[in-house]
Structures are given as structure tokens and as C-alpha cells.
Design an enzyme around this catalytic site. Sequence first.
Site, PDB file in Angstrom:
ATOM      1  N   ASP A 458      48.992  -0.981  -1.279  1.00 14.34           N
ATOM      2  CA  ASP A 458      49.089  -2.421  -1.045  1.00 14.34           C
ATOM      3  C   ASP A 458      49.124  -2.733   0.458  1.00 14.34           C
ATOM      4  O   ASP A 458      49.321  -1.833   1.296  1.00 14.34           O
ATOM      5  CB  ASP A 458      50.372  -2.917  -1.730  1.00 14.34           C
ATOM      6  N   ASP A 527      46.055 -11.196  -7.554  1.00 12.22           N
ATOM      7  CA  ASP A 527      47.342 -11.214  -8.251  1.00 12.22           C
ATOM      8  C   ASP A 527      47.330 -12.223  -9.387  1.00 12.22           C
ATOM      9  O   ASP A 527      48.290 -12.323 -10.141  1.00 12.22           O
ATOM     10  CB  ASP A 527      48.471 -11.575  -7.277  1.00 12.22           C
TER      11      ASP A 527
HETATM   12  C1  DGJ Z   1      51.325  -7.573  -4.099  1.00 13.78           C
HETATM   13  C2  DGJ Z   1      50.435  -6.992  -5.150  1.00 13.78           C
HETATM   14  O1  DGJ Z   1      49.217  -7.646  -5.173  1.00 13.78           O
HETATM   15  C3  DGJ Z   1      51.147  -7.064  -6.482  1.00 13.78           C
HETATM   16  O2  DGJ Z   1      50.293  -6.632  -7.505  1.00 13.78           O
HETATM   17  C4  DGJ Z   1      52.377  -6.232  -6.415  1.00 13.78           C
HETATM   18  O3  DGJ Z   1      52.039  -4.888  -6.242  1.00 13.78           O
HETATM   19  C5  DGJ Z   1      53.263  -6.715  -5.275  1.00 13.78           C
HETATM   20  N1  DGJ Z   1      52.553  -6.805  -4.034  1.00 13.78           N
HETATM   21  C6  DGJ Z   1      54.445  -5.810  -5.099  1.00 13.78           C
HETATM   22  O4  DGJ Z   1      55.177  -6.130  -3.999  1.00 13.78           O
END
Ligand code: DGJ
Length: 733
Positions: A458, A527
Site C-alpha cells: 500500500d 477502495d
Molecule cells: C488503503 C487501502 O486501499 C485499503 O484497501 C486498506 O488496505 C487500507 N489502506 C489499510 O490501511
Amino acid sequence: MHVPNIVQLRAGGTSVVVELAEPVPRVLHWGADLGELSDDARAALRLTAEPAVLNSAPDVPRHLSIWPTEAEGWSGTPAHEGHLDGTATAPRPRLTDARHRSLPDGGAELVMTLADDISDVDIVVGYRLGASGVLAVDAAVTRRAAALSEGRYQLGGVSTLLPLPRRADEILDFTGKWCRERAPQRRPLAFGGHVREVRRGKPGHDSPYLMVAGVPGFGFRYGEVWGVHVAWSGNQRYLVERLPEGAGVHAAVLGGGELLKPGEIALSPGETYRTPVCYFAWSDAGLDGLADRFHDMLRARSAHPSGPRPLTLNTWEAVYFDHDLDRLTALADRAAEIGVERLVLDDGWFRGRRDDTAGLGDWFVDEKVWPHGLTPLVDHVHGLGIQFGLWFEPEMINLESRVAREHPDWILGPSAGLGSPSRHQYVLNLADERAWSYVLERVDAIVGRYAIDYVKWDHNRDLHEAVFRDATGADRPAVHAQTVALYRLLDALKERHPALEIESCAGGGGRVDLGILARTDRVWASDCNDPVERQAIQLWTGQLLPPELVGAHVGPAEAHTTLRVTADSFRLITALFGHAGIEADLTQCSPEDLERLAAWAALYREFRPLLHHGRVVRADTGDDATILHGVVARDRTSALYCWARLATSPAAQSGRVRLPGLDAAGDYRVRVRTDVGHPSAHHAAPPAWVAQATDEWTALPGAVLSRTGVPMPTLNPEQAMLIEVRAVTTGPV
Ligand code: DGJ
């Protein structure tokens, strides 16, 4: 007449023709295949590459070279800019070498070396036209070892530019935000520059992604289009530029490159700057034609994931930071029951990470939450026959962490003091060898210790004031070095764990580019698991990436990011067209919900060979509220389509909608699959063929499906229908 100095690259229905002219080679053509050029055709191309000499203009005809500069009367964005302490600002490149060869994949390569005695640099420009018809262009700028001046050459920027014809009169590129990535925007191509600069240290949620110029009104299935993608995960620039005097005999230029901050690249004698690869593609079959070329190119890579993509369960929206062994083993048990093949433990497993304010950088399993380490969970998951994945955010650091307390000098930021945090976090300076080694050692140790199959990598903030202190204490721009160090880190990790798969995530789909994808195995598109948003996000992410590279998860009825409530079948059908997964707390699901998820998992297993190897097609429905997309087998003997309605339309009927990609001369049978439920509709009765084909094979010829089209049901908003198509086999069964 023999015309030896014209080189033609031909592959995948595309031709690129370059004249090895002095002082700098010229681009005579990029676009449709011209067939094998005869000497007469070569001579004619050269003759017709001479435009009029204009009034109030240079006294010789202007040409567009492979490396345009003011030296050739080019007043547009130059191929490169730089200076030696304010001198040598007007480069004068000249060709010193050119090599041309065929490539094993059926493509061809032309490598040209230019010498610029003013800036004292040598430039090597590579044009590689692959079998898919995508042209990869890159360059290396080297300050000569025996440089005339001791000073460092300050490189301002390098742009790779290719010509566009006058008929390319409309531009498409992308923008977006968190949970709404790759939103298309279109505009007419006017005089001047349409420039998109990215200063986030990553492509960002608003990444231009692919800049396309085409004939006015180009669509998914029609129109001539030219596109460019900058394969780079740091700051970058895309542009289309049209000057009144044209670009030689062409009308405009399309291109891009890395965006460099002042002083970011200062070449000492012997040093080289390498540009990112810019991928250029042309098609006369609309946006699907372009997508096809990129998908073919990506699928031809030796490291491209070609096996079955495991159905994934990601724990983020299921448990967030509430990590608890019992809760997670119960989740894994449910996952196994419905056919999940990979479980990914998201954020929250490492020291101090009880929420998003602390812990980043301390990549040790939190003993308070996991007194026996991750072993009990990993063993349980592996025991269920499920792969185990783990979340990391390796480039980031919370001030509230041990690593930040012990190594504050590893954090990117000016000597005047750190600026504002973003999601409570800062960025580690990966170009600092100590920080780089620490992160590699930590990720490597955890991956090795727990036999991790998959890393979700991430990256949740933009790089603002991304500078580091050099040996003299001066602040230096860091994004280029950070990007190179990131690539090196990913490469080192893959070298140590060749079977490890890595997902590129950046607060959803904020880092989706072919630079990161050269080292990772899929992207997290967004997301947002709300299917209304996801239909569009996936449709447009697919402009560059084939479905097997794009994570698509089904979430709960009420989407966590929009609070929109949608029908199960709509969510499930939407998540089928990617590398599918689940983002929900299965322990809260009813037996009926789990049954439906199991049916969906079976559907995914049935169709993934088609979905992950076939051609992506999208129809021009003429109505923004409806989407028709699908995947057609390469031999056109099977296909799966999704007909989706996002909102109501004034039109009550769809009219005849074509199912693209099928063989118009073929015989097919069709059935509407209702394994995950029936969509609801806004009519008294569906079109007759839909009524007949619902769960029953119905014969319909290719000419009707793909030429005349078929009427689609008027679904209620936020509904989707799945249509399976198979060729009728005529031979012995
Ligand atoms: C952002 C990501 O896009 C999410 O899927 C998740 O992993 C969160 N960060 C976790 O902090």
C-alpha cells in the site's frame, strides 16, 4: 532508386517509419501499417514529409525529429531541456549511430545515438515496436565521461514525442479522486498544449493514465485513436501539443515523460539518466482496439500471471483494525466453505497499529495482539488449503513508531521541519541505503518466516516536500531517487521470493502504471466496492490493463465508502470481471448469503479461464446510464457479457445493442445466467429472446448478435445481467 536511410518498423498492424536524416532522424509515420515499403514509397514518404516554408518562419521546411529542439526550428515542448550553470541551454543533437534489428517476438527495434556537443551529452533513443503493435520508447542521456566542463549538467526534463495527424481532433484522458479513480474526461484538441502534470510522487487517484487523441467522436468500437502511457510510478507528465505551424508535416505531438524538479537530475561526467518507457499505441478500431494492443503486450510478458487467479478474501472491511485470532480463524473457515483460495490479512497486524495513527515502519508482528505470532492464523489458513497474504506499507512511517524515534533522519522532509502529515504519516527515504535495507530485511523476514504467498503493498499519501538532506545538509529533491529505490526494493524482494505475488495498492487505485506492474502482479483498482462506481472504474482501468491484473471485490450490500445499498446480483456480477475477491465479514452473512457467494465463486472458477485470457470488449450503447462489456475468447467460440444499468434513462428501450467481438458469420447459442440471482427490471415483460434464453440455451446467429444487435431488458437502476455465448459446434461431438 534505393532509399537506404529510411527504417520501417512493422508489427501488429502498425508501422513506424523513421528517416535517419542528418542531423537528427525524423518520424515520417506512426500509425496504420503501410505494408512493406517499396523504394518508391519510401522516396514518396520522404518527399511528402516536406511541408511548405511559411512566412515569418524559418527559411527551410520544418520537420518533426525523434528529438525535437529549437535547433530544428521547433517552438514546441522540446525533447530535452537542461543547462550547465546557465550555459548550454540550446542543445544541438546530431545522429552518430543507428542500429535496426528484428525482435524474436516478431517486432522490430531501432536504436539511435545522438551526440550533443553543446550540452556535452550523448543520447540513446530506443524505439521498440512489439508484436502487439505497441511502440515502447525510452532514452538514456549520458554526460560524457570526458566532459569538456567539470560542472554538472542540470537536466530539466525529457519528453518523448510522436506525431499526430490533423484528424486527431479530440482528447481523452483521466482524472479522479479516492474511490473514483480513472474517471474519463474528453475535450476538443485546440491550439496550444494540453498538459497533465503529476506532482504526487505517484500517478495518483487522478492519474492521466492513458492520454488518447482521436478522430472526433471516437468510441469503444470505432474511430482512429493514438494513445500514450508513461510507465512510471513517480512524478510525470503527459501532453498533447498543437502549434499553428504544425509539427513538420504532422499537425501535433503526443507524448510524455518523467516530471523532474529543478536540480533533481544533475549529471556529473559519466552519469546517465534513463527515462521511463513511454508506450505508444495506435488503432483504427476505437478504444477497444487500443486496449487490445496493451492487453496483448502485457499478456506476452514472461512474468505475466497466467495461472488461475485465486479467489481472494481481503480482511480490511471485514475487521479493520480489530485483529483477533478467533475472529479471523472463523472468517477463514467461512471463506473456505464458499471456495476462497487466498486470504489477505490487511492493515493492523504489526506493533502499535491499533488505528491509523501509529506503527507504520515497525514491521514486527504485534506480540500484544498476536502472542504466538501469526503462526496460528497462517497455519490455520494454509491448513484450509488457502494461500495467505499480508498487508504492508513499506515506504511509509508514523512518527509514533520506534523506527521514527530511532531514525528521524530517514524521513523525507525539509530541514526547516516536517510539513503536514497525511493520514498521520510521512515517507521513508528509500534512497537512504540504511532505510532501504531495513525495510527489505523486515519484509523479507516476515514473508520468509510465515511463507507468505502474497503481499498487498500500500501507499497512502502523496509525496509533498519530498526532499532529503545531502552530505552538506542541503535539501535535495527525492522523488526520482525514491521511485528508483522502490523498484529496486520490489526487485530484491521478488529475487528472494520468486513465487511471491505483490499487489500495487495506493489508498485504492492511486498507483496503477506499467512501471510498478513490471514488478507486481495486480493492482487494487479502488477502495470503492460500490458496484455503481466499480462498473465505471473497472471499465476504464481496463483501457490499459486486462482483467486478471485488476482486483475486483464484492462488498456488503451497503458499501462502506458510499453507503449506497445495492442488490447482491449486481455486486456479484460486477466483481466477476476482474481478479475476483470478497471484502466483507462472512461471519455476519446469512446461510442464503453464503450460498449465493458459493454459487458466485463457482461461476468465477468456471469463467476465469475465459475472463483472464480473452479479449475485452465494450459496446457504444449511446446511453451513459447503461454499460455493455464482456470478454470474448480469442477464437470467438465463447463469451461472457455484462449488461448493466447504473441509473434510469429517458429512453424506455435500449434499441438493438450489439454484442461486440463475435464472429458475424458464426452460429451461436446464448443463455442468460442467473446463478447469482435475477436482475429486477422496469418493464412488464423482458424482450422475447431474454425470456427464452433465461437459463436455457437459445440459438442466435453471430450476424444478429454482433451486427444487428439485440434488444436489452430495461433493467432497474443498479442492476446487471449476465449473458453467456457459445459457438454451436458443427463437427462431431
Ligand atoms: C488503503 C487501502 O486501499 C485499503 O484497501 C486498506 O488496505 C487500507 N489502506 C489499510 O490501511
